[in-house]
Scaffold this motif. Structure first.
Motif, PDB file in Angstrom:
ATOM      1  N   UNK A  32       0.805  -1.238   0.000  1.00 27.04           N
ATOM      2  CA  UNK A  32       0.000   0.000   0.000  1.00 27.04           C
ATOM      3  C   UNK A  32       0.830   1.277   0.000  1.00 27.04           C
ATOM      4  N   UNK A  33       1.939   1.292   0.741  1.00 25.67           N
ATOM      5  CA  UNK A  33       2.700   2.544   0.829  1.00 25.67           C
ATOM      6  C   UNK A  33       3.371   2.887  -0.500  1.00 25.67           C
ATOM      7  N   UNK A  34       3.757   1.882  -1.280  1.00 24.59           N
ATOM      8  CA  UNK A  34       4.319   2.144  -2.608  1.00 24.59           C
ATOM      9  C   UNK A  34       3.233   2.637  -3.561  1.00 24.59           C
ATOM     10  N   UNK A  35       2.091   1.950  -3.562  1.00 20.64           N
ATOM     11  CA  UNK A  35       1.003   2.330  -4.460  1.00 20.64           C
ATOM     12  C   UNK A  35       0.493   3.740  -4.151  1.00 20.64           C
ATOM     13  N   UNK A  36       0.356   4.062  -2.852  1.00 22.24           N
ATOM     14  CA  UNK A  36      -0.165   5.386  -2.489  1.00 22.24           C
ATOM     15  C   UNK A  36       0.840   6.488  -2.779  1.00 22.24           C
ATOM     16  N   UNK A  37       2.121   6.230  -2.524  1.00 18.68           N
ATOM     17  CA  UNK A  37       3.150   7.234  -2.811  1.00 18.68           C
ATOM     18  C   UNK A  37       3.233   7.507  -4.300  1.00 18.68           C
ATOM     19  N   UNK A  38       3.213   6.435  -5.095  1.00 18.60           N
ATOM     20  CA  UNK A  38       3.267   6.615  -6.548  1.00 18.60           C
ATOM     21  C   UNK A  38       2.016   7.317  -7.050  1.00 18.60           C
ATOM     22  N   UNK A  39       0.876   6.981  -6.488  1.00 18.69           N
ATOM     23  CA  UNK A  39      -0.364   7.653  -6.863  1.00 18.69           C
ATOM     24  C   UNK A  39      -0.313   9.140  -6.554  1.00 18.69           C
ATOM     25  N   UNK A  40       0.270   9.500  -5.408  1.00 15.69           N
ATOM     26  CA  UNK A  40       0.395  10.915  -5.042  1.00 15.69           C
ATOM     27  C   UNK A  40       1.310  11.651  -6.003  1.00 15.69           C
ATOM     28  N   UNK A  41       2.426  11.011  -6.374  1.00 11.16           N
ATOM     29  CA  UNK A  41       3.358  11.641  -7.318  1.00 11.16           C
ATOM     30  C   UNK A  41       2.688  11.852  -8.677  1.00 11.16           C
ATOM     31  N   UNK A  42       2.017  10.816  -9.170  1.00  5.96           N
ATOM     32  CA  UNK A  42       1.362  10.919 -10.480  1.00  5.96           C
ATOM     33  C   UNK A  42       0.276  11.989 -10.466  1.00  5.96           C
ATOM     34  N   UNK A  43      -0.562  11.981  -9.448  1.00  4.21           N
ATOM     35  CA  UNK A  43      -1.658  12.950  -9.389  1.00  4.21           C
ATOM     36  C   UNK A  43      -1.133  14.372  -9.229  1.00  4.21           C
ATOM     37  N   UNK A  44      -0.027  14.534  -8.497  1.00  3.01           N
ATOM     38  CA  UNK A  44       0.547  15.865  -8.322  1.00  3.01           C
ATOM     39  C   UNK A  44       1.074  16.408  -9.641  1.00  3.01           C
ATOM     40  N   UNK A  45       1.822  15.600 -10.372  1.00  2.84           N
ATOM     41  CA  UNK A  45       2.385  16.067 -11.642  1.00  2.84           C
ATOM     42  C   UNK A  45       1.285  16.300 -12.674  1.00  2.84           C
ATOM     43  N   UNK A  46       0.273  15.440 -12.677  1.00  2.68           N
ATOM     44  CA  UNK A  46      -0.823  15.619 -13.635  1.00  2.68           C
ATOM     45  C   UNK A  46      -1.649  16.861 -13.336  1.00  2.68           C
ATOM     46  N   UNK A  47      -1.618  17.321 -12.097  1.00  6.47           N
ATOM     47  CA  UNK A  47      -2.388  18.515 -11.739  1.00  6.47           C
ATOM     48  C   UNK A  47      -1.667  19.806 -12.099  1.00  6.47           C
ATOM     49  N   UNK A  48      -0.395  19.711 -12.487  1.00  4.39           N
ATOM     50  CA  UNK A  48       0.387  20.899 -12.832  1.00  4.39           C
ATOM     51  C   UNK A  48       0.335  21.147 -14.341  1.00  4.39           C
ATOM     52  N   UNK A  49       0.345  22.410 -14.764  1.00  6.53           N
ATOM     53  CA  UNK A  49       0.421  22.699 -16.210  1.00  6.53           C
ATOM     54  C   UNK A  49       1.781  22.272 -16.765  1.00  6.53           C
ATOM     55  N   UNK A  50       1.793  21.802 -17.990  1.00  3.06           N
ATOM     56  CA  UNK A  50       3.044  21.394 -18.620  1.00  3.06           C
ATOM     57  C   UNK A  50       4.029  22.544 -18.687  1.00  3.06           C
ATOM     58  N   UNK A  51       3.537  23.748 -18.944  1.00  5.90           N
ATOM     59  CA  UNK A  51       4.429  24.897 -19.063  1.00  5.90           C
ATOM     60  C   UNK A  51       5.181  25.168 -17.762  1.00  5.90           C
ATOM     61  N   UNK A  52       4.494  24.992 -16.624  1.00  6.97           N
ATOM     62  CA  UNK A  52       5.164  25.230 -15.341  1.00  6.97           C
ATOM     63  C   UNK A  52       6.253  24.190 -15.087  1.00  6.97           C
ATOM     64  N   UNK A  53       6.030  22.951 -15.534  1.00  3.64           N
ATOM     65  CA  UNK A  53       7.056  21.912 -15.375  1.00  3.64           C
ATOM     66  C   UNK A  53       8.254  22.218 -16.270  1.00  3.64           C
ATOM     67  N   UNK A  54       7.993  22.612 -17.514  1.00  6.42           N
ATOM     68  CA  UNK A  54       9.090  22.985 -18.409  1.00  6.42           C
ATOM     69  C   UNK A  54       9.885  24.161 -17.841  1.00  6.42           C
ATOM     70  N   UNK A  55       9.189  25.155 -17.349  1.00  5.66           N
ATOM     71  CA  UNK A  55       9.854  26.337 -16.793  1.00  5.66           C
ATOM     72  C   UNK A  55      10.701  25.956 -15.579  1.00  5.66           C
ATOM     73  N   UNK A  56      10.170  25.068 -14.743  1.00  5.70           N
ATOM     74  CA  UNK A  56      10.913  24.629 -13.562  1.00  5.70           C
ATOM     75  C   UNK A  56      12.198  23.910 -13.949  1.00  5.70           C
TER      76      UNK A  56
END
Length: 208
Positions: A32-56
């Protein structure tokens, strides 16, 4: 400009697809801790605009990374774009995995197949077959969004077109330039969609 667009698209896909498979497998981990951590990472990145990730990755990372890790700005942008692509594609692949009947993996376990054999020979091939239409759609979106790199200073095909009619000798041809650039995008996107349709027909024949 066209060569840079193709290079960014190809590099993003080649880096992002294996990463997406890893993310999808970690997301469906039995721990569970691997699945939840990976889910949090994926959902966090998907919630960000692509432009902000490129700029970062292009502007902010050099201030926090040691000098030997900075590298070229273009490669940092490609890594950030690949990470963004991988998070979206991981959910597509995971959806393809969830569409599989549970009995198939259970039967493979009963036959004594190891985890990696089950994943490599049973789960992933069928998951990619189920996820083919949204995968092609994601590739089309990825190709079109390469135009965003102009904002951080790269001259891809659209920026090169702007530069062309910005010249006094060619400033009358802005309509022609945009039509030509749009035609190039159409060729690549249409070719991707037709190839996806061809793969779908071929897989449908193979299933019979």
């Amino acid at each position: 400009g066209l060569s840079l667009t193709i290079f960014i698209f190809a590099s993003t896909t080649l880096l992002g697809m294996p990463l997406a498979i890893v993310f999808a497998l970690l997301r469906r981990s039995e721990l569970p801790w691997i699945a939840r951590t990976m889910g949090l990472i994926i959902d966090t990145i998907r919630s960000l605009p692509l432009l902000s990730i490129m700029f970062t990755f292009a502007i902010v990372l050099p201030f926090v990374l040691p000098g030997w890790m900075i590298g070229d700005k273009l490669y940092r942008v490609i890594v950030g774009y690949a990470l963004f692509f991988a998070c979206y594609q991981a959910e597509i692949i995971r959806g393809g995995m969830q569409a599989l009947p549970a009995g198939q993996e259970e039967a493979a376990k009963a036959l004594g197949m190891g985890y990696w054999h089950r994943i490599g020979y049973i789960v992933l091939p069928q998951a990619f077959r189920n996820a083919l239409p949204p995968t092609i759609n994601q590739l089309v979106i990825t190709f079109k969004e390469t135009s965003l790199v102009v904002i951080i200073g790269f001259f891809e095909i659209l920026a090169s077109g702007n530069a062309a009619f910005g010249n006094a000798e060619w400033n009358f041809a802005h309509i022609e330039v945009y039509c030509f650039v749009g035609f190039l995008y159409f060729i690549f996107v249409f070719a991707l969609s037709r190839y996806g349709a061809y793969l779908e027909r071929r897989m449908a024949v193979a299933e019979r």
